[in-house]
Design a protein around this motif. Structure first.
Motif, PDB file in Angstrom:
ATOM      1  N   ARG A 147       0.824  -1.457   0.064  1.00  0.00           N
ATOM      2  CA  ARG A 147      -0.017  -0.178   0.130  1.00  0.00           C
ATOM      3  C   ARG A 147       0.805   1.384   0.025  1.00  0.00           C
ATOM      4  N   ASP A 148       2.077   1.291   0.836  1.00  0.00           N
ATOM      5  CA  ASP A 148       2.768   2.302   0.929  1.00  0.00           C
ATOM      6  C   ASP A 148       3.619   2.610  -0.414  1.00  0.00           C
ATOM      7  N   TRP A 149       3.875   1.750  -1.120  1.00  0.00           N
ATOM      8  CA  TRP A 149       4.747   2.024  -2.235  1.00  0.00           C
ATOM      9  C   TRP A 149       3.746   2.118  -3.433  1.00  0.00           C
ATOM     10  N   ARG A 150       2.533   1.720  -3.305  1.00  0.00           N
ATOM     11  CA  ARG A 150       1.301   2.106  -4.360  1.00  0.00           C
ATOM     12  C   ARG A 150       1.131   3.626  -4.273  1.00  0.00           C
ATOM     13  N   ALA A 151       0.998   4.144  -3.048  1.00  0.00           N
ATOM     14  CA  ALA A 151       0.741   5.517  -2.795  1.00  0.00           C
ATOM     15  C   ALA A 151       2.039   6.347  -3.218  1.00  0.00           C
ATOM     16  N   GLU A 152       3.292   5.748  -2.949  1.00  0.00           N
ATOM     17  CA  GLU A 152       4.495   6.488  -3.522  1.00  0.00           C
ATOM     18  C   GLU A 152       4.238   6.792  -4.866  1.00  0.00           C
ATOM     19  N   ALA A 153       4.087   5.580  -5.873  1.00  0.00           N
ATOM     20  CA  ALA A 153       3.994   5.597  -7.247  1.00  0.00           C
ATOM     21  C   ALA A 153       3.032   6.638  -7.792  1.00  0.00           C
ATOM     22  N   ALA A 154       1.824   6.624  -6.962  1.00  0.00           N
ATOM     23  CA  ALA A 154       0.765   7.533  -7.555  1.00  0.00           C
ATOM     24  C   ALA A 154       1.206   8.843  -7.352  1.00  0.00           C
ATOM     25  N   GLU A 155       2.016   9.204  -6.213  1.00  0.00           N
ATOM     26  CA  GLU A 155       2.306  10.888  -6.103  1.00  0.00           C
ATOM     27  C   GLU A 155       3.553  11.091  -7.056  1.00  0.00           C
ATOM     28  N   ARG A 156       4.545  10.067  -7.348  1.00  0.00           N
ATOM     29  CA  ARG A 156       5.325  10.401  -8.307  1.00  0.00           C
ATOM     30  C   ARG A 156       4.649  10.326  -9.604  1.00  0.00           C
ATOM     31  N   LEU A 157       3.740   9.700  -9.987  1.00  0.00           N
ATOM     32  CA  LEU A 157       3.042  10.040 -11.392  1.00  0.00           C
ATOM     33  C   LEU A 157       2.498  11.399 -11.493  1.00  0.00           C
ATOM     34  N   ASN A 158       1.719  11.751 -10.289  1.00  0.00           N
ATOM     35  CA  ASN A 158       1.330  13.044 -10.536  1.00  0.00           C
ATOM     36  C   ASN A 158       2.316  14.180 -10.642  1.00  0.00           C
ATOM     37  N   GLU A 159       3.368  14.016 -10.170  1.00  0.00           N
ATOM     38  CA  GLU A 159       4.675  14.987 -10.168  1.00  0.00           C
ATOM     39  C   GLU A 159       5.247  14.841 -11.746  1.00  0.00           C
ATOM     40  N   CYS A 160       5.114  13.560 -12.044  1.00  0.00           N
ATOM     41  CA  CYS A 160       5.384  13.539 -13.555  1.00  0.00           C
ATOM     42  C   CYS A 160       4.594  14.151 -14.506  1.00  0.00           C
ATOM     43  N   LYS A 161       3.423  14.237 -14.355  1.00  0.00           N
ATOM     44  CA  LYS A 161       2.529  15.091 -15.156  1.00  0.00           C
ATOM     45  C   LYS A 161       2.745  16.376 -14.970  1.00  0.00           C
ATOM     46  N   ARG A 162       2.866  16.977 -13.829  1.00  0.00           N
ATOM     47  CA  ARG A 162       3.141  18.333 -13.440  1.00  0.00           C
ATOM     48  C   ARG A 162       4.378  18.847 -14.191  1.00  0.00           C
ATOM     49  N   PHE A 163       5.390  18.157 -14.258  1.00  0.00           N
ATOM     50  CA  PHE A 163       6.722  18.489 -15.054  1.00  0.00           C
ATOM     51  C   PHE A 163       6.770  18.006 -16.364  1.00  0.00           C
ATOM     52  N   GLU A 164       5.984  17.355 -16.650  1.00  0.00           N
ATOM     53  CA  GLU A 164       5.988  17.022 -18.292  1.00  0.00           C
ATOM     54  C   GLU A 164       5.084  18.301 -18.809  1.00  0.00           C
ATOM     55  N   SER A 165       4.223  18.796 -18.180  1.00  0.00           N
ATOM     56  CA  SER A 165       3.437  19.987 -18.782  1.00  0.00           C
ATOM     57  C   SER A 165       4.479  21.150 -18.797  1.00  0.00           C
ATOM     58  N   THR A 166       5.364  21.461 -17.838  1.00  0.00           N
ATOM     59  CA  THR A 166       6.305  22.680 -17.674  1.00  0.00           C
ATOM     60  C   THR A 166       7.345  22.182 -18.818  1.00  0.00           C
ATOM     61  N   TRP A 167       7.775  20.994 -19.145  1.00  0.00           N
ATOM     62  CA  TRP A 167       8.379  20.518 -20.090  1.00  0.00           C
ATOM     63  C   TRP A 167       8.169  21.032 -21.312  1.00  0.00           C
ATOM     64  N   ILE A 168       6.884  20.540 -21.662  1.00  0.00           N
ATOM     65  CA  ILE A 168       6.412  20.982 -23.110  1.00  0.00           C
ATOM     66  C   ILE A 168       6.476  22.264 -23.195  1.00  0.00           C
ATOM     67  N   ASN A 169       6.175  23.099 -22.351  1.00  0.00           N
ATOM     68  CA  ASN A 169       6.114  24.463 -22.432  1.00  0.00           C
ATOM     69  C   ASN A 169       7.494  25.024 -22.696  1.00  0.00           C
ATOM     70  N   ALA A 170       8.479  24.469 -22.124  1.00  0.00           N
ATOM     71  CA  ALA A 170       9.750  25.040 -22.267  1.00  0.00           C
ATOM     72  C   ALA A 170      10.400  24.603 -23.616  1.00  0.00           C
ATOM     73  N   VAL A 171      10.108  23.300 -24.021  1.00  0.00           N
ATOM     74  CA  VAL A 171      10.365  22.901 -25.733  1.00  0.00           C
ATOM     75  C   VAL A 171       9.789  23.903 -26.504  1.00  0.00           C
ATOM     76  N   ASN A 172       8.605  24.303 -26.308  1.00  0.00           N
ATOM     77  CA  ASN A 172       7.703  25.072 -27.411  1.00  0.00           C
ATOM     78  C   ASN A 172       8.508  26.678 -27.274  1.00  0.00           C
ATOM     79  N   LEU A 173       8.862  26.970 -26.018  1.00  0.00           N
ATOM     80  CA  LEU A 173       9.561  28.385 -25.849  1.00  0.00           C
ATOM     81  C   LEU A 173      10.840  28.460 -26.437  1.00  0.00           C
TER      82      LEU A 173
END
Length: 252
Positions: A147-173
């Motif tokens: 359960r703990d590692w499932r929650a950790e993976a879910a948190e890291r996945l949300n972080e990936c989505k947030r940073f991916e949005s920033t990265w896409i903006n950086a590429v376009n800029l």
């Protein structure tokens, strides 16, 4: 010619003053400025020096800043085209820095997500392989780890989505900065930022490949879990039925 001779004499006097007293820099600049003003005014007063077609608006003329360094005159181009090229180059530098930081954040997040998924898989497989062989305390401990590692993976996945949005903006800029630099004549800066984009995309693709492999293994583990739990449930039901039959025979 008289203006030129007077300007040359002024320059010699200024240079002589510099050799005798190098600390009197302000006086030297004043003499040089006076010399330039005198020369400019003399040239404007000379008839026939400037053609009517050569007259330009002072607001649109190319500017030059003259500085005395190491005994030589240094001319700095401050034309509009030059300033635009400098600004475009500065823009590519800033966008490259933004892209670098966004790429690092995204690849780190993807790596952390992959690690969390692999840790969850390891504990989940250990739990499945130990079914029926553990004490209640050991079983609860493994379930909690999953359960703990499932929650950790879910948190890291949300972080990936947030940073991916920033990265896409950086590429376009960065792409826009590269286009602006090329259009302004800063071709080297444009080439450099385009190379940085390719490197960033390669790094992110590699990290995404690792996270995709982790997701694939997790899906396989879930299938194994369903199959193993079905077998274990059938085993428990069979054991209960067997115990009921033995009790019935003992009663007979």
């Amino acid at each position: 010619m008289q203006a030129v001779r007077q300007c040359s004499a002024c320059a010699r006097r200024a240079a002589g003053g510099l050799q005798h007293n190098q600390t009197d820099a302000s006086a030297l600049r004043g003499r040089v400025a006076a010399c330039i003003r005198y020369l400019s005014s003399s040239e404007r007063l000379r008839p026939g020096v400037q053609k009517s077609g050569d007259q330009t608006n002072p607001a649109h003329t190319s500017l030059a800043s003259l500085s005395l360094g190491h005994g030589l005159w240094q001319v700095e181009d401050l034309s509009h085209n030059s300033l635009i090229r400098r600004a475009a180059s500065a823009l590519t530098d800033s966008s490259s820095t933004f892209l670098s930081q966004a790429t690092l954040a995204l690849t780190d997040a993807l790596t952390d997500y992959s690690k969390a998924v692999h840790s969850r898989i390891a504990f989940q497989r250990k739990y499945l392989s130990s079914l029926g062989k553990m004490s209640p305390a050991e079983e609860e401990s493994l379930q909690q780890a999953v359960r703990d590692w499932r929650a950790e993976a879910a948190e890291r996945l949300n972080e990936c989505k947030r940073f991916e949005s920033t990265w896409i903006n950086a590429v376009n800029l960065s792409k826009m900065a590269a286009e602006a630099a090329y259009a302004s004549g800063a071709h080297q800066a444009s080439i450099l930022v385009r190379t940085n984009i390719q490197v960033a995309q390669s790094q992110v693709e590699e990290a995404q490949k690792l996270s995709a492999e982790a997701d694939k293994k997790l899906a396989e583990t879930k299938v194994d879990e369903i199959q193993r739990m079905a077998e274990y449930t059938a085993f428990l039901e069979g054991s209960d039925e067997h115990e009921v039959q033995e009790a019935y025979l003992r009663e007979d």
